[in-house]
Design an enzyme around this catalytic site. Structure first.
Site, PDB file in Angstrom:
ATOM      1  N   LYS A 174     -48.584  10.831 -10.860  1.00  0.00           N
ATOM      2  CA  LYS A 174     -48.362  12.247 -10.527  1.00  0.00           C
ATOM      3  C   LYS A 174     -46.857  12.454 -10.684  1.00  0.00           C
ATOM      4  CE  LYS A 174     -47.795  15.996  -7.859  1.00  0.00           C
ATOM      5  NZ  LYS A 174     -46.350  16.078  -8.161  1.00  0.00           N
ATOM      6  N   GLY A 226     -39.609   9.201  -2.411  1.00  0.00           N
ATOM      7  CA  GLY A 226     -39.321  10.568  -1.990  1.00  0.00           C
ATOM      8  C   GLY A 226     -38.702  10.578  -0.610  1.00  0.00           C
ATOM      9  N   GLU A 248     -40.407   4.077  -1.101  1.00  0.00           N
ATOM     10  CA  GLU A 248     -38.954   4.025  -1.280  1.00  0.00           C
ATOM     11  C   GLU A 248     -38.438   5.397  -0.866  1.00  0.00           C
ATOM     12  OE1 GLU A 248     -35.738   4.996  -2.816  1.00  0.00           O
ATOM     13  OE2 GLU A 248     -36.415   4.374  -4.821  1.00  0.00           O
ATOM     14  N   CYS A 282     -31.234   8.075  -4.526  1.00  0.00           N
ATOM     15  CA  CYS A 282     -31.634   7.483  -3.238  1.00  0.00           C
ATOM     16  C   CYS A 282     -30.589   6.495  -2.742  1.00  0.00           C
ATOM     17  CB  CYS A 282     -32.984   6.813  -3.369  1.00  0.00           C
ATOM     18  SG  CYS A 282     -33.162   5.889  -4.896  1.00  0.00           S
ATOM     19  N   GLU A 381     -29.734  12.354   5.010  1.00  0.00           N
ATOM     20  CA  GLU A 381     -29.544  12.350   3.560  1.00  0.00           C
ATOM     21  C   GLU A 381     -29.271  13.784   3.102  1.00  0.00           C
ATOM     22  OE1 GLU A 381     -33.015  11.384   0.996  1.00  0.00           O
ATOM     23  OE2 GLU A 381     -31.703   9.858   0.138  1.00  0.00           O
TER      24      GLU A 381
HETATM   25  O1  TXE Z   1     -39.086  15.478  -1.485  1.00  0.00           O
HETATM   26  P1  TXE Z   1     -40.611  15.060  -1.257  1.00  0.00           P
HETATM   27  P2  TXE Z   1     -38.474  16.816  -2.097  1.00  0.00           P
HETATM   28  C1  TXE Z   1     -35.279  13.394  -0.497  1.00  0.00           C
HETATM   29  C2  TXE Z   1     -33.939  14.088  -0.666  1.00  0.00           C
HETATM   30  C3  TXE Z   1     -34.342  15.510  -0.937  1.00  0.00           C
HETATM   31  C4  TXE Z   1     -35.541  15.660  -0.032  1.00  0.00           C
HETATM   32  C5  TXE Z   1     -36.495  16.758  -0.392  1.00  0.00           C
HETATM   33  O2  TXE Z   1     -33.227  14.012   0.537  1.00  0.00           O
HETATM   34  O3  TXE Z   1     -33.328  16.440  -0.601  1.00  0.00           O
HETATM   35  O4  TXE Z   1     -36.204  14.407  -0.149  1.00  0.00           O
HETATM   36  O5  TXE Z   1     -36.942  16.631  -1.746  1.00  0.00           O
HETATM   37  C6  TXE Z   1     -44.372  14.696  -4.094  1.00  0.00           C
HETATM   38  N1  TXE Z   1     -48.294  13.947  -0.873  1.00  0.00           N
HETATM   39  N2  TXE Z   1     -35.704  12.725  -1.730  1.00  0.00           N
HETATM   40  O6  TXE Z   1     -39.005  17.980  -1.350  1.00  0.00           O
HETATM   41  O7  TXE Z   1     -41.359  16.106  -0.543  1.00  0.00           O
HETATM   42  C7  TXE Z   1     -43.575  15.760  -4.828  1.00  0.00           C
HETATM   43  O8  TXE Z   1     -44.354  16.311  -5.857  1.00  0.00           O
HETATM   44  C8  TXE Z   1     -47.951  13.283  -1.986  1.00  0.00           C
HETATM   45  C9  TXE Z   1     -35.288  11.354  -1.867  1.00  0.00           C
HETATM   46  O9  TXE Z   1     -38.652  16.793  -3.562  1.00  0.00           O
HETATM   47  O10 TXE Z   1     -40.552  13.721  -0.612  1.00  0.00           O
HETATM   48  C10 TXE Z   1     -42.407  14.977  -5.371  1.00  0.00           C
HETATM   49  O11 TXE Z   1     -42.729  14.510  -6.641  1.00  0.00           O
HETATM   50  N3  TXE Z   1     -46.889  13.609  -2.730  1.00  0.00           N
HETATM   51  C11 TXE Z   1     -35.883  10.692  -3.003  1.00  0.00           C
HETATM   52  C12 TXE Z   1     -42.241  13.760  -4.464  1.00  0.00           C
HETATM   53  O12 TXE Z   1     -43.427  13.707  -3.691  1.00  0.00           O
HETATM   54  C13 TXE Z   1     -46.133  14.637  -2.338  1.00  0.00           C
HETATM   55  C14 TXE Z   1     -36.326  11.434  -4.171  1.00  0.00           C
HETATM   56  C15 TXE Z   1     -41.056  13.831  -3.533  1.00  0.00           C
HETATM   57  O13 TXE Z   1     -41.191  14.954  -2.719  1.00  0.00           O
HETATM   58  C16 TXE Z   1     -46.434  15.374  -1.173  1.00  0.00           C
HETATM   59  C17 TXE Z   1     -36.724  12.809  -3.882  1.00  0.00           C
HETATM   60  C18 TXE Z   1     -47.577  14.987  -0.424  1.00  0.00           C
HETATM   61  N4  TXE Z   1     -47.939  15.594   0.700  1.00  0.00           N
HETATM   62  C19 TXE Z   1     -36.367  13.409  -2.702  1.00  0.00           C
HETATM   63  N5  TXE Z   1     -45.502  16.330  -1.024  1.00  0.00           N
HETATM   64  C20 TXE Z   1     -35.485   9.290  -3.264  1.00  0.00           C
HETATM   65  N6  TXE Z   1     -35.938   8.362  -2.415  1.00  0.00           N
HETATM   66  O14 TXE Z   1     -34.828   9.002  -4.250  1.00  0.00           O
HETATM   67  C21 TXE Z   1     -44.655  16.213  -2.060  1.00  0.00           C
HETATM   68  N7  TXE Z   1     -45.030  15.193  -2.868  1.00  0.00           N
END
Ligand code: TXE
Length: 484
Positions: A174, A226, A248, A282, A381
């Site tokens: 996904k 995420g 992660e 990250c 973060e």
């Molecule tokens: O994150 P989400 P977002 C952190 C970073 C950022 C914050 C918000 O601080 O500002 O998260 O970003 C999918 N079930 N990181 O809103 O919600 C979604 O499609 C399954 C750190 O983007 O965690 C996306 O592809 N999947 C990070 C991915 O999850 C779901 C990288 C991340 O989304 C979902 C990104 C659900 N219920 C953000 N909801 C890193 N570790 O590098 C969303 N997604």
């Protein structure tokens, strides 16, 4: 306008025009593609197809070295198309071309590395007694779900997909709603080469599509990168079906600079660690922990370096590109406005308008000083080019500060004293520690993952192959037990 299809059960699925989601170029604000928001029925079909494919004789008969060879061929293909793919990633994420090129090369390296590993994933035999052969066999787990974020789409897709295919699983990816382009490029190539259902790509909003996948009772593993709250939601959904997860979840990683560090090296390292991908990394070095005695010399030089950072559209290939989207932009500019009011901003702190790119999401690289260690600015973060400075007076205080957040992904230690550097590395709670460097050039071979809320398990390196295998112990009696 490119309509990016999903790949489900060997079919390219284009969504209905009225429900497509826009994909934006963060450098320009321009819509560059559209994707479907997958339905529950799409997910159900993908899982059914993956199950059929995984259990098929056709896939079972692929030898480990053949899976490996395919992945290595793919690495060659990616390198041949590196420039085209770099442009895709640059337009999709907004990162400078040089960084996008490095990401494409890293993706090729993952396919090459795990391709080479495919026929070297070995079990074990354990001595029990005469007449009994005890074998530990590593089998694929089955259907692996890969939820990819938007900051390093090609790398993060490649790293877990390569390991999962190398070990013989059926993969469902996904992609992030903002950045589907390079995952689609990966899909186009794999779709031609693998049996139907072994690799599938689903698009759509994480909050809608994610739960269909993570709560599906017939999947066997989830790897997610995420935020912490979404990671927790993924883990909860997986728990209902007792499905293992690899998570992660980001960090607030410290760069710890001691008075005896090589200053020029440390300055360069600290800057790069926070501006790479506009701080949307990250493992970004988001906290500078500086030894009190050198703060007054180090900080002005750091400010100078921040002020020299060139910000512009990805394709202009400057030091730093824009933030991903309006949501990230609003979050960070709001936070910076408040930090300014509170008197913490010593450089930057403002949104940036770039001539000709007025709809891009640019902000100035920013340093915050005077923040208390327990302030959210030093704890949470931010995911932007924002560095928070804290000071310490002793090695023990540096370690306490380094460990004072909920995260523990990586840490940088800058010191020319081998005892100090090793001691700090041994005490810091982080999955990776870098001494006198930050990032080890990506290090695709190095286990990567976090302590504390930075996650569970490790991706990258040989050890990640274990995520995608399960162990079976087979005890074979070939002679009757000896009576004593
Ligand atoms: O994150 P989400 P977002 C952190 C970073 C950022 C914050 C918000 O601080 O500002 O998260 O970003 C999918 N079930 N990181 O809103 O919600 C979604 O499609 C399954 C750190 O983007 O965690 C996306 O592809 N999947 C990070 C991915 O999850 C779901 C990288 C991340 O989304 C979902 C990104 C659900 N219920 C953000 N909801 C890193 N570790 O590098 C969303 N997604």
């Amino acid at each position: 306008m490119k309509n990016i299809p999903m790949l489900i059960n060997g079919e390219w699925i284009y969504g209905d025009a009225e429900v497509l989601l826009d994909v934006e170029n963060p450098s320009t604000g321009e819509i560059i593609a559209q994707i479907s928001n997958a339905s529950q029925a799409h997910v159900e079909e993908a899982v059914r197809s993956a199950r059929r494919a995984f259990e098929s004789d056709e896939w079972r008969q692929w030898k480990a070295f053949e899976r490996g060879q395919l992945l290595i061929d793919f690495a060659h293909y990616i390198r041949q198309h590196a420039e085209e793919w770099s442009l895709l990633e640059c337009r999709d994420v907004g990162k400078p071309l040089t960084q996008a090129r490095a990401d494409i090369e890293a993706a090729a390296r993952y396919f090459e590395f795990y391709g080479g590993a495919a026929d070297k994933v070995m079990g074990d035999t354990i001595p029990i007694e005469d007449g009994l052969l005890n074998a530990v066999v590593l089998e694929p787990v089955g259907i692996t779900v890969h939820i990819v974020p938007w900051n390093y789409p090609v790398q993060i897709t490649a790293r877990s997909v390569a390991a999962a295919i190398a070990t013989g699983n059926a993969v469902i990816v996904k992609s992030a709603e903002d950045t589907p382009l390079t995952t689609h490029a990966i899909t186009e190539w794999l779709a031609e080469k693998l049996p139907t259902g072994i690799f599938q790509h689903i698009t759509g909003l994480g909050r809608d599509v994610g739960p269909y996948l993570t709560s599906h009772p017939d999947i066997n593993h989830i790897t997610f990168t995420g935020s912490v709250p979404t990671g927790i939601a993924v883990m909860r959904a997986a728990a209902e079906n007792v499905v293992p997860v690899t998570l992660e979840l980001g960090g607030k990683s410290p760069n710890i600079v001691f008075a005896d560090a090589n200053m020029e090296q440390a300055l360069e390292g600290v800057v790069r660690a926070i501006i790479q991908n506009a701080g949307q990394t990250c493992s970004a070095g988001a906290r500078l922990l500086i030894e009190e005695s050198i703060k007054d010399t180090f900080l002005p030089q750091l400010v100078q370096k921040f002020q020299a950072i060139q910000v512009g559209p990805g394709e202009a290939d400057m030091d730093m590109g824009p933030l991903l989207n309006e949501r990230q932009y609003t979050k960070i500019t709001t936070l910076l406005q408040q930090a300014k009011k509170d008197g913490y901003v010593i450089t930057g702190g403002e949104p940036l308008t770039i001539k000709g790119y007025e709809n891009g999401f640019y902000v100035q690289p920013t340093i915050l000083d005077g923040v208390q260690p327990n302030d959210p600015l030093a704890q949470e973060e931010i995911f932007g080019p924002v560095l928070t400075v804290l000071t310490f007076a002793s090695v023990e205080e540096a370690i306490t500060l380094a460990n004072s957040t909920e995260y523990g992904l990586v840490a940088g230690v800058w010191s020319q004293n081998i005892d100090t550097a090793h001691y700090v590395a041994s005490r810091v709670q982080a999955g990776q520690v870098f001494i006198n460097n930050y990032g080890a050039a990506g290090g695709i071979q190095m286990p990567f993952g976090g302590y504390k809320k930075s996650g569970i398990g490790r991706e990258k390196g040989f050890v990640a192959l274990r995520n995608y295998t399960q162990m079976k112990n087979i005890a074979i009696r070939y002679a009757p037990p000896i009576q004593r």
